[in-house]
Design a protein around this motif. Structure first.
Motif, PDB file in Angstrom:
ATOM      1  N   GLU A 109      41.582  34.614  45.493  1.00  0.00           N
ATOM      2  CA  GLU A 109      40.188  34.557  45.039  1.00  0.00           C
ATOM      3  C   GLU A 109      39.836  33.174  44.507  1.00  0.00           C
ATOM      4  O   GLU A 109      38.747  32.630  44.790  1.00  0.00           O
ATOM      5  CB  GLU A 109      39.964  35.618  43.963  1.00  0.00           C
ATOM      6  CG  GLU A 109      38.554  35.682  43.423  1.00  0.00           C
ATOM      7  CD  GLU A 109      38.373  36.748  42.363  1.00  0.00           C
ATOM      8  OE1 GLU A 109      37.352  36.713  41.658  1.00  0.00           O
ATOM      9  OE2 GLU A 109      39.265  37.636  42.235  1.00  0.00           O
ATOM     10  N   LEU A 110      40.746  32.578  43.759  1.00  0.00           N
ATOM     11  CA  LEU A 110      40.485  31.252  43.198  1.00  0.00           C
ATOM     12  C   LEU A 110      40.407  30.191  44.286  1.00  0.00           C
ATOM     13  O   LEU A 110      39.590  29.254  44.196  1.00  0.00           O
ATOM     14  CB  LEU A 110      41.574  30.894  42.190  1.00  0.00           C
ATOM     15  CG  LEU A 110      41.623  31.752  40.924  1.00  0.00           C
ATOM     16  CD1 LEU A 110      42.844  31.388  40.089  1.00  0.00           C
ATOM     17  CD2 LEU A 110      40.345  31.594  40.103  1.00  0.00           C
ATOM     18  N   LEU A 111      41.235  30.303  45.314  1.00  0.00           N
ATOM     19  CA  LEU A 111      41.170  29.337  46.410  1.00  0.00           C
ATOM     20  C   LEU A 111      39.890  29.501  47.214  1.00  0.00           C
ATOM     21  O   LEU A 111      39.277  28.511  47.643  1.00  0.00           O
ATOM     22  CB  LEU A 111      42.392  29.488  47.317  1.00  0.00           C
ATOM     23  CG  LEU A 111      43.734  29.078  46.702  1.00  0.00           C
ATOM     24  CD1 LEU A 111      44.858  29.295  47.697  1.00  0.00           C
ATOM     25  CD2 LEU A 111      43.711  27.620  46.242  1.00  0.00           C
ATOM     26  N   ALA A 112      39.476  30.728  47.422  1.00  0.00           N
ATOM     27  CA  ALA A 112      38.207  30.964  48.119  1.00  0.00           C
ATOM     28  C   ALA A 112      37.057  30.306  47.347  1.00  0.00           C
ATOM     29  O   ALA A 112      36.155  29.697  47.940  1.00  0.00           O
ATOM     30  CB  ALA A 112      37.971  32.456  48.298  1.00  0.00           C
ATOM     31  N   ALA A 113      37.102  30.413  46.019  1.00  0.00           N
ATOM     32  CA  ALA A 113      36.055  29.805  45.199  1.00  0.00           C
ATOM     33  C   ALA A 113      36.086  28.283  45.268  1.00  0.00           C
ATOM     34  O   ALA A 113      35.074  27.627  44.994  1.00  0.00           O
ATOM     35  CB  ALA A 113      36.201  30.261  43.751  1.00  0.00           C
ATOM     36  N   ARG A 114      37.233  27.711  45.639  1.00  0.00           N
ATOM     37  CA  ARG A 114      37.353  26.258  45.779  1.00  0.00           C
ATOM     38  C   ARG A 114      37.091  25.809  47.209  1.00  0.00           C
ATOM     39  O   ARG A 114      37.354  24.656  47.553  1.00  0.00           O
ATOM     40  CB  ARG A 114      38.747  25.804  45.313  1.00  0.00           C
ATOM     41  CG  ARG A 114      38.893  25.787  43.790  1.00  0.00           C
ATOM     42  CD  ARG A 114      40.344  25.778  43.363  1.00  0.00           C
ATOM     43  NE  ARG A 114      40.493  25.581  41.924  1.00  0.00           N
ATOM     44  CZ  ARG A 114      40.265  26.516  40.997  1.00  0.00           C
ATOM     45  NH1 ARG A 114      39.874  27.726  41.375  1.00  0.00           N
ATOM     46  NH2 ARG A 114      40.422  26.251  39.716  1.00  0.00           N
TER      47      ARG A 114
END
Length: 324
Positions: free
Chosen positions: A294-299
């Motif tokens: 999820e955090l990588l998708a947000a980046r």
């Protein structure tokens, strides 16, 4: 999280009380590389652990011992192989590389923090790089089909591995010094040299290597992992970054060792209090904090890019390095 996870380094206790069943905290379908020895072990110690872990995995239907890349990725099992965090368990005999390979060891780093007969470690104040024996070791690893790993090695030792390997090298669990200065983290030159071999750098979730070691900083550690992945991809490209979380099922044992034997580590380890790790449940978004996917998708990482980081990149280099 639905992407395939290749976990290039995690640790069970290096004791007979360890239980392979604990690794089932990772989801079915994952691949795990599990440590079976570092500078404190000799050949007999690591062999005993290997036979114990292999025996337990063989009778547990959740696990499959990995011989080659074809044994990885089945959705109903966790693929299991092993690594050595120092060359000490070779007992100075390079022929033991093939013996360990036959027992499922697929990754070996020459030195753990301090100098040995193979080269220098990341905590050494004098860095002379790989020794002649260490260069022969890298050639033997290439010949046998085992990853040569620069994590815990000194800067020059890591660079020497990249010079002397004929196949992709790895940093199984190393973060970037540009984001957090710690002797265990690698600099940009080391990262570029690894990538130039075709290799992969596995980002870890250890608090002192990320700069957020407070016990309640779980979300901060995951965010820092995502930042290191973003930095690495911008530096060397999407094909050269993976996951090696370094999660320690032996966390209490390791913290006790740091407390009782501080000379084996350094102020860079001991001044932060007990080490904190990122457990599989946090890494994979199976707890009450946002997971790394999820955090990588947000980046801004696409689904294909996240799949490469979580598993595809290490799988690719394994298909180039391993014999099978």
């Amino acid at each position: 999280m639905d992407v395939f996870l290749w976990e290039q380094h995690c640790c069970l206790p290096l004791r007979p009380t360890a239980r392979v069943a604990d690794l089932a905290r990772y989801p079915l379908g994952s691949y795990l590389s599990v440590n079976v020895g570092y500078s404190g072990e000799r050949k007999a110690d690591s062999l005993a652990l290997l036979h114990q872990f292999r025996g337990e995995a063989l009778v547990d239907p959740r696990f499959r011992l990995v011989d080659g890349i074809a044994d990885i990725g089945a959705p109903e099992v966790i693929g299991l192989a092993f690594d050595l965090e120092d060359s000490a368990p070779l007992d100075g005999d390079l022929d033991n590389v093939a013996m360990f390979y036959d027992l499922g060891v697929r990754s070996l780093l020459p030195t753990y923090n301090h100098a040995n007969e193979a080269g220098c470690g990341c905590l050494d104040t004098v860095d002379t790089g790989l020794s002649g024996y260490g260069k022969d070791l890298v050639r033997k690893l290439n010949e046998v089909g085992m990853f040569a790993d620069g994590s815990h090695c000194s800067r020059r030792t890591g660079l020497d591995i990249s010079t002397h390997t004929s196949v992709p090298m790895i940093y199984s669990h190393s973060n970037f010094a540009a984001l957090h200065e710690h002797p265990r983290n690698i600099d940009d030159e080391q990262a570029r040299a690894c990538a130039a071999t075709g290799g992969v750098i596995g980002i870890n979730g250890v608090g002192i290597f990320l700069g957020c070691n407070e016990p309640d900083a779980r979300s901060e550690r995951l965010a820092a992992m995502a930042d290191h992945i973003r930095y690495g991809v911008d530096l060397v490209g999407i094909d050269h970054i993976g996951i090696g979380s370094d999660y320690s099922f032996d966390g209490q044992q390791f913290n006790d060792e740091i407390r009782d034997n501080p000379g084996a580590f350094s102020d860079a380890y001991t001044k932060w209090g007990p080490l904190q790790w990122t457990p599989p449940e946090d890494l994979l978004g199976e707890s009450d904090v946002p997971g790394l996917d999820e955090l990588l998708a947000a980046r801004g990482f696409t689904a294909a890019e996240r799949e490469a980081v979580f598993g595809g990149n290490f799988a690719r280099v394994a298909s180039q390095v391993w014999r099978a």
